[in-house]
Design a protein around this motif. Structure first.
Motif, PDB file in Angstrom:
ATOM      1  N   ALA A 174       0.831  -1.205   0.000  1.00  0.00           N
ATOM      2  CA  ALA A 174       0.000   0.000   0.000  1.00  0.00           C
ATOM      3  C   ALA A 174       0.867   1.258   0.000  1.00  0.00           C
ATOM      4  CB  ALA A 174      -0.928  -0.008   1.219  1.00  0.00           C
ATOM      5  N   TYR A 175       1.960   1.230   0.753  1.00  0.00           N
ATOM      6  CA  TYR A 175       2.885   2.372   0.738  1.00  0.00           C
ATOM      7  C   TYR A 175       3.528   2.518  -0.640  1.00  0.00           C
ATOM      8  CZ  TYR A 175       2.835   3.146   5.831  1.00  0.00           C
ATOM      9  OH  TYR A 175       2.476   3.468   7.125  1.00  0.00           O
ATOM     10  N   ARG A 176       3.949   1.407  -1.229  1.00  0.00           N
ATOM     11  CA  ARG A 176       4.563   1.477  -2.562  1.00  0.00           C
ATOM     12  C   ARG A 176       3.600   2.085  -3.571  1.00  0.00           C
ATOM     13  NH1 ARG A 176       5.791  -4.113  -1.953  1.00  0.00           N
ATOM     14  NH2 ARG A 176       4.431  -4.485  -3.753  1.00  0.00           N
ATOM     15  N   GLU A 177       2.348   1.669  -3.508  1.00  0.00           N
ATOM     16  CA  GLU A 177       1.342   2.150  -4.444  1.00  0.00           C
ATOM     17  C   GLU A 177       1.153   3.657  -4.332  1.00  0.00           C
ATOM     18  OE1 GLU A 177      -1.491   2.092  -7.431  1.00  0.00           O
ATOM     19  OE2 GLU A 177      -0.137   0.478  -6.792  1.00  0.00           O
ATOM     20  N   ALA A 178       1.326   4.201  -3.131  1.00  0.00           N
ATOM     21  CA  ALA A 178       1.114   5.633  -2.911  1.00  0.00           C
ATOM     22  C   ALA A 178       2.234   6.501  -3.453  1.00  0.00           C
ATOM     23  CB  ALA A 178       0.935   5.904  -1.417  1.00  0.00           C
ATOM     24  N   LEU A 179       3.374   5.892  -3.771  1.00  0.00           N
ATOM     25  CA  LEU A 179       4.521   6.670  -4.232  1.00  0.00           C
ATOM     26  C   LEU A 179       4.401   7.032  -5.706  1.00  0.00           C
ATOM     27  CD1 LEU A 179       7.624   4.952  -2.575  1.00  0.00           C
ATOM     28  CD2 LEU A 179       6.155   6.767  -1.682  1.00  0.00           C
ATOM     29  N   ALA A 180       4.890   8.211  -6.031  1.00  0.00           N
ATOM     30  CA  ALA A 180       4.995   8.613  -7.435  1.00  0.00           C
ATOM     31  C   ALA A 180       6.169   7.882  -8.073  1.00  0.00           C
ATOM     32  CB  ALA A 180       5.202  10.129  -7.527  1.00  0.00           C
ATOM     33  N   PRO A 181       6.160   7.707  -9.394  1.00  0.00           N
ATOM     34  CA  PRO A 181       7.321   7.118 -10.065  1.00  0.00           C
ATOM     35  C   PRO A 181       8.597   7.883  -9.710  1.00  0.00           C
ATOM     36  CG  PRO A 181       5.481   7.282 -11.586  1.00  0.00           C
ATOM     37  CD  PRO A 181       5.063   8.009 -10.331  1.00  0.00           C
ATOM     38  N   GLY A 182       9.675   7.146  -9.526  1.00  0.00           N
ATOM     39  CA  GLY A 182      10.927   7.765  -9.094  1.00  0.00           C
ATOM     40  C   GLY A 182      11.096   7.763  -7.592  1.00  0.00           C
ATOM     41  N   GLY A 183      10.056   7.304  -6.876  1.00  0.00           N
ATOM     42  CA  GLY A 183      10.169   7.168  -5.421  1.00  0.00           C
ATOM     43  C   GLY A 183      10.974   5.934  -5.061  1.00  0.00           C
ATOM     44  N   TYR A 184      11.387   5.841  -3.806  1.00  0.00           N
ATOM     45  CA  TYR A 184      12.266   4.763  -3.366  1.00  0.00           C
ATOM     46  C   TYR A 184      11.732   4.081  -2.099  1.00  0.00           C
ATOM     47  CZ  TYR A 184      16.055   6.396  -6.460  1.00  0.00           C
ATOM     48  OH  TYR A 184      16.816   6.738  -7.548  1.00  0.00           O
ATOM     49  N   LEU A 185      12.078   2.823  -1.947  1.00  0.00           N
ATOM     50  CA  LEU A 185      11.894   2.075  -0.708  1.00  0.00           C
ATOM     51  C   LEU A 185      13.254   1.548  -0.288  1.00  0.00           C
ATOM     52  CD1 LEU A 185      10.379   0.522   1.528  1.00  0.00           C
ATOM     53  CD2 LEU A 185       9.961  -1.304  -0.154  1.00  0.00           C
ATOM     54  N   ALA A 186      13.665   1.864   0.939  1.00  0.00           N
ATOM     55  CA  ALA A 186      14.928   1.353   1.479  1.00  0.00           C
ATOM     56  C   ALA A 186      14.620   0.617   2.775  1.00  0.00           C
ATOM     57  CB  ALA A 186      15.907   2.500   1.732  1.00  0.00           C
ATOM     58  N   LEU A 187      15.218  -0.565   2.936  1.00  0.00           N
ATOM     59  CA  LEU A 187      14.954  -1.315   4.162  1.00  0.00           C
ATOM     60  C   LEU A 187      16.157  -2.155   4.569  1.00  0.00           C
ATOM     61  CD1 LEU A 187      14.392  -4.602   3.500  1.00  0.00           C
ATOM     62  CD2 LEU A 187      12.276  -3.675   2.569  1.00  0.00           C
ATOM     63  N   THR A 188      16.194  -2.449   5.864  1.00  0.00           N
ATOM     64  CA  THR A 188      17.102  -3.457   6.409  1.00  0.00           C
ATOM     65  C   THR A 188      16.242  -4.452   7.166  1.00  0.00           C
ATOM     66  OG1 THR A 188      17.491  -2.044   8.351  1.00  0.00           O
ATOM     67  CG2 THR A 188      19.129  -1.957   6.592  1.00  0.00           C
ATOM     68  N   HIS A 189      16.623  -5.721   7.151  1.00  0.00           N
ATOM     69  CA  HIS A 189      15.760  -6.759   7.716  1.00  0.00           C
ATOM     70  C   HIS A 189      16.636  -7.954   8.074  1.00  0.00           C
ATOM     71  CE1 HIS A 189      12.500  -9.566   8.258  1.00  0.00           C
ATOM     72  NE2 HIS A 189      11.588  -8.732   7.799  1.00  0.00           N
ATOM     73  N   LEU A 190      16.495  -8.464   9.280  1.00  0.00           N
ATOM     74  CA  LEU A 190      17.242  -9.656   9.675  1.00  0.00           C
ATOM     75  C   LEU A 190      16.629 -10.891   9.029  1.00  0.00           C
ATOM     76  CD1 LEU A 190      18.230  -9.037  13.387  1.00  0.00           C
ATOM     77  CD2 LEU A 190      19.408  -8.424  11.277  1.00  0.00           C
ATOM     78  N   SER A 191      17.475 -11.894   8.785  1.00  0.00           N
ATOM     79  CA  SER A 191      17.068 -13.029   7.957  1.00  0.00           C
ATOM     80  C   SER A 191      17.286 -14.365   8.653  1.00  0.00           C
ATOM     81  CB  SER A 191      17.852 -12.998   6.640  1.00  0.00           C
ATOM     82  OG  SER A 191      17.592 -14.146   5.868  1.00  0.00           O
ATOM     83  N   THR A 192      16.586 -15.360   8.119  1.00  0.00           N
ATOM     84  CA  THR A 192      16.731 -16.747   8.593  1.00  0.00           C
ATOM     85  C   THR A 192      17.590 -17.577   7.645  1.00  0.00           C
ATOM     86  OG1 THR A 192      14.708 -17.350   7.394  1.00  0.00           O
ATOM     87  CG2 THR A 192      14.463 -16.726   9.710  1.00  0.00           C
ATOM     88  N   ASP A 193      18.117 -16.974   6.583  1.00  0.00           N
ATOM     89  CA  ASP A 193      18.770 -17.753   5.529  1.00  0.00           C
ATOM     90  C   ASP A 193      19.973 -18.549   6.003  1.00  0.00           C
ATOM     91  OD1 ASP A 193      16.910 -16.950   3.736  1.00  0.00           O
ATOM     92  OD2 ASP A 193      18.247 -15.748   2.481  1.00  0.00           O
ATOM     93  N   TRP A 194      20.658 -18.055   7.008  1.00  0.00           N
ATOM     94  CA  TRP A 194      21.894 -18.735   7.410  1.00  0.00           C
ATOM     95  C   TRP A 194      21.718 -19.617   8.636  1.00  0.00           C
ATOM     96  CZ3 TRP A 194      21.628 -14.125   4.966  1.00  0.00           C
ATOM     97  CH2 TRP A 194      22.314 -14.076   3.739  1.00  0.00           C
ATOM     98  N   LYS A 195      20.472 -19.796   9.029  1.00  0.00           N
ATOM     99  CA  LYS A 195      20.139 -20.754  10.089  1.00  0.00           C
ATOM    100  C   LYS A 195      21.015 -20.570  11.327  1.00  0.00           C
ATOM    101  CE  LYS A 195      17.363 -22.650   7.084  1.00  0.00           C
ATOM    102  NZ  LYS A 195      15.923 -22.385   7.113  1.00  0.00           N
ATOM    103  N   SER A 196      21.259 -19.331  11.667  1.00  0.00           N
ATOM    104  CA  SER A 196      22.092 -19.059  12.828  1.00  0.00           C
ATOM    105  C   SER A 196      21.358 -19.457  14.112  1.00  0.00           C
ATOM    106  CB  SER A 196      22.452 -17.567  12.873  1.00  0.00           C
ATOM    107  OG  SER A 196      23.031 -17.237  14.121  1.00  0.00           O
ATOM    108  N   GLU A 197      22.037 -20.218  14.952  1.00  0.00           N
ATOM    109  CA  GLU A 197      21.441 -20.584  16.237  1.00  0.00           C
ATOM    110  C   GLU A 197      21.177 -19.340  17.075  1.00  0.00           C
ATOM    111  OE1 GLU A 197      23.749 -23.457  18.273  1.00  0.00           O
ATOM    112  OE2 GLU A 197      23.632 -24.962  16.687  1.00  0.00           O
ATOM    113  N   ARG A 198      22.036 -18.354  16.910  1.00  0.00           N
ATOM    114  CA  ARG A 198      21.864 -17.132  17.689  1.00  0.00           C
ATOM    115  C   ARG A 198      20.612 -16.380  17.266  1.00  0.00           C
ATOM    116  NH1 ARG A 198      27.408 -13.894  18.109  1.00  0.00           N
ATOM    117  NH2 ARG A 198      27.407 -14.104  15.840  1.00  0.00           N
ATOM    118  N   THR A 199      20.256 -16.449  15.986  1.00  0.00           N
ATOM    119  CA  THR A 199      19.026 -15.801  15.522  1.00  0.00           C
ATOM    120  C   THR A 199      17.826 -16.375  16.254  1.00  0.00           C
ATOM    121  OG1 THR A 199      19.965 -15.392  13.321  1.00  0.00           O
ATOM    122  CG2 THR A 199      17.567 -15.328  13.522  1.00  0.00           C
ATOM    123  N   GLN A 200      17.750 -17.700  16.364  1.00  0.00           N
ATOM    124  CA  GLN A 200      16.632 -18.330  17.052  1.00  0.00           C
ATOM    125  C   GLN A 200      16.627 -17.970  18.535  1.00  0.00           C
ATOM    126  OE1 GLN A 200      13.986 -19.808  15.848  1.00  0.00           O
ATOM    127  NE2 GLN A 200      13.216 -19.954  17.959  1.00  0.00           N
TER     128      GLN A 200
END
Length: 284
Positions: A174-200
């Motif tokens: 919904a936020y993306r839809e509200a943006l005019a062309p040329g707008g940007y989305l920037a994010l950081t996000h922690l992941s499960t891809d490396w199956k780190s025990e510490r993540t769990q």
């Protein structure tokens, strides 16, 4: 003895934004926040360095976006004011830049309004960032931000505090839809891809806080960008250390496992495709 807190805030319940403030060395936190943050640090001592690197990364992203001509920013789930805030970096390179911070924590918003007061250029909005229909329709936001022009949405270390039950992909769309062309989305996000025990282990620690901890796979994270064009090299680990705008002098993570625990990405909204009408070269 219970620490004093603003009306409506229970200082006995740990809060993710105030824990993050503690990681950064801030003082806008309560005993419960500090105690749970220390449990995180027991599992992941590098969390303080990670929080600092995230702040530096935000500054690099903002400078990059200003260089692309962006002068309007909405920082969702902004958290407590800290070093190198979005408006400080933006105004350093574009004094006319407009910045809206959005957070639903009364403590965050009280401090934000006190420290960020600049009504002509900066707004601290107390609202639930998971409700784009409220944020985007807010009269103060509409007064400051011109949605006919490109806007940068920042979601830094925010979405992994939102459970699937809140439909994060739906409200980000919904936020993306509200943006005019040329707008940007920037994010950081922690992941499960490396199956780190510490993540769990961290997921289990955050179950005691006011917000859950929900790391996701790279594919799930990339889906937040929809049809936006990812800035090369696309999703990156280590907070964008290989991107063209990375600071070569910035402190890099020494712990490879920590660097791989999350992704960063920036996407640009493309111009709408226009079907060209066929033209008869003979005018018939």
């Amino acid at each position: 003895m219970t620490e004093q807190a603003p009306l409506g805030v229970d200082p006995r319940i740990p809060n993710a934004a105030r824990m993050y403030d503690y990681f950064l060395g801030g003082k806008d936190n309560f005993r419960a926040d500090r105690e749970l943050a220390e449990l995180v640090l027991a599992v992941l001592p590098e969390a303080r360095e990670g929080a600092l690197q995230n702040r530096l990364f935000i500054g690099r992203v903002v400078r990059y976006l200003v260089d692309q001509g962006i002068t309007q920013f909405i920082d969702l789930g902004s958290g407590l004011p800290a070093r190198e805030n979005v408006h400080e970096v933006a105004h350093r390179y574009a004094p006319e830049a407009k910045v809206v911070y959005v957070d639903n924590d009364p403590v965050v918003c009280t401090h934000g309004r006190a420290l960020l007061a600049d009504p002509e250029r900066v707004l601290m909005l107390e609202a639930d960032a998971r409700r784009p229909e409220h944020v985007l329709a807010d009269p103060e936001v509409r007064k400051l931000i011109d949605f006919e022009r490109p806007v940068a949405l920042l979601m830094m270390f925010f979405l992994h505090l939102v459970p699937d039950s809140d439909d994060p992909h739906g409200f980000v769309a919904a936020y993306r839809e509200a943006l005019a062309p040329g707008g940007y989305l920037a994010l950081t996000h922690l992941s499960t891809d490396w199956k780190s025990e510490r993540t769990q282990q961290i997921v289990e620690v955050y179950q005691q806080a006011s917000a859950p901890f929900c790391p996701r796979s790279g594919k799930e994270i990339e889906a937040f960008f929809g049809d936006f064009e990812l800035i090369p090299p696309g999703l990156d680990t280590g907070l964008g250390t290989v991107w063209p705008f990375a600071d070569p002098e910035a402190t890099m993570f020494l712990d490879e496992d920590l660097a791989r625990m999350g992704y960063a990405g920036i996407g640009r909204k493309p111009a709408p495709f226009r079907k060209l009408r066929a033209v008869n070269p003979r005018g018939r």
